[in-house]
Write a protein that holds these residues in place. Sequence first.
Motif: not given
Length: 501
Positions: A315-342
């Motif tokens: 959990s974000p409340s834990s001292p072991y949470y990696n705060a440098k990598l928070p929840v990313r914003k949704r990115d549908v365009a990038r998701a579609k691009q990755l699927l095309r590449e795959a």
Amino acid sequence: MSPVRLLLVAAILTLALVDAASAQGVLRIGLNDDPDALDPTISRAYVGRLVFAALCDKLFDVTPDLKIVPQLATGYEWDADHKSVVLKLRPGVKFHDGEPFNARAVRFNIDRHINTPGSFRKSEIGEITKVDAVNDLTVRFSLSEPLTPLIAGLTDRAGMMVSPKAAKELGDRFGTKPVCAGPYRFVERVAQGKIALERFAGYWDKASIHVERVEFVPITDSTARLASLRSGDLHMIERVSPTDLGQIREDARLKVVGVPELGFQVIRLNVANGPKSKAFADVRVRQAVDLAIDRETLVKTVFNNEYIAGNQWISPSSPYYNAKLPVRKRDVARAKQLLREAGQPSFAFTLIVPPERDRQEAALIIQAMLAEAGVTMTIQTQENVTMLQAGRRGDFEAYFTFWSGRPDPDGNIYTHYTCKGAQNDPRFCNEQFDALVTKARHVAEPAERKKLYDQATEILLREVPSLHLWHRRVFTGYNGKVQGFTPYPDGIIRVKGLKLS
């Protein structure tokens, strides 16, 4: 009969009546689903832990603020290099079959946890190479490597002690008639009906047990479970859905409390476990599905913002949470691009979901989100235990589960993601990751462990063997007649101290 004998008999009868009067009726607890085998060595389902809390004492337990405290063990002492630890055991403890709890019983249980085929405990305590019974109430564990999380691991199923005599007699059928050393002994189990336990008269701490009988009742439908609580048929229900909180709070006869959980809600992706791993073998496909999910919207829409959006194994409340990598914003365009590449612009897969409302509703929202990225997700409903069995066999493309969490961070990551982890159903395997989390087991300094876990988290977020989605507040609803209840971050209902007014 002489006057003296009459007085003696009267005194005995009076004591028996007082003891009977001190135990109050039947406490009925509603479970979200049916547990798997009631055997601590091979048990995996979370709800089994609620039953075990009444049935099987552990070497250690935790307090509501996660401090480790004695239970069947009274203390421990590490040697200087942390490759050996001595445990002192509680005197006068008996198993439900009358057999004594002692160092030999501990040795039997640890050996059983490590050597039983299909054991889920081996990856938790596998560094134990030898168990010596120093005397009846002293036992020494020798380790191949220092294991910082060991004592924390003994606060859960790895630390539960079963009767060696019963385990030998029943063999692989032990889970059908478990014999432990907890406050209640096993009476019967009716499949999808109830698990009945009754107070054990020989319990070492019987003064803290006030209810005569406990019945655990699996009810997968949350509406029916809530109705049973409101009608008085159930006294307590675990993991109340946020959408049910309003009805409980409006009912003067009921109470509800919630605490942040230690664990996470997660979709496991089959990376390399058999033929069905083909769907998610390409990391770009896994990354695309991850990017197409809006975790913040999911939590707001389904759970009234009562839960915390998450992307990590802690959990974000834990001292072991990696705060440098928070929840990313949704990115549908990038998701579609990755699927095309795959080479999979119209990717499709099946998600297995238990018949629990929270996960069913979340799955529908995720299904709609993925559709916007060109992904077709079919939802297949399976009972929780059936789903977990399918996961172990590799008979899945993705399944929707959760982990209730452990007091030491190792318990949230090692068994799930190391190459040979007992609960690594996706069969994710990364040697660099293994080296990091294994080293984190061997060091005691929190800051050093944090650095190692931060690097391990980077690998998980890059490789995406699972989709961590949110962290709950664990809500327990109960009738006002229940007194003495204290919530714990692991969500487990402790029966000690509970009373029925």
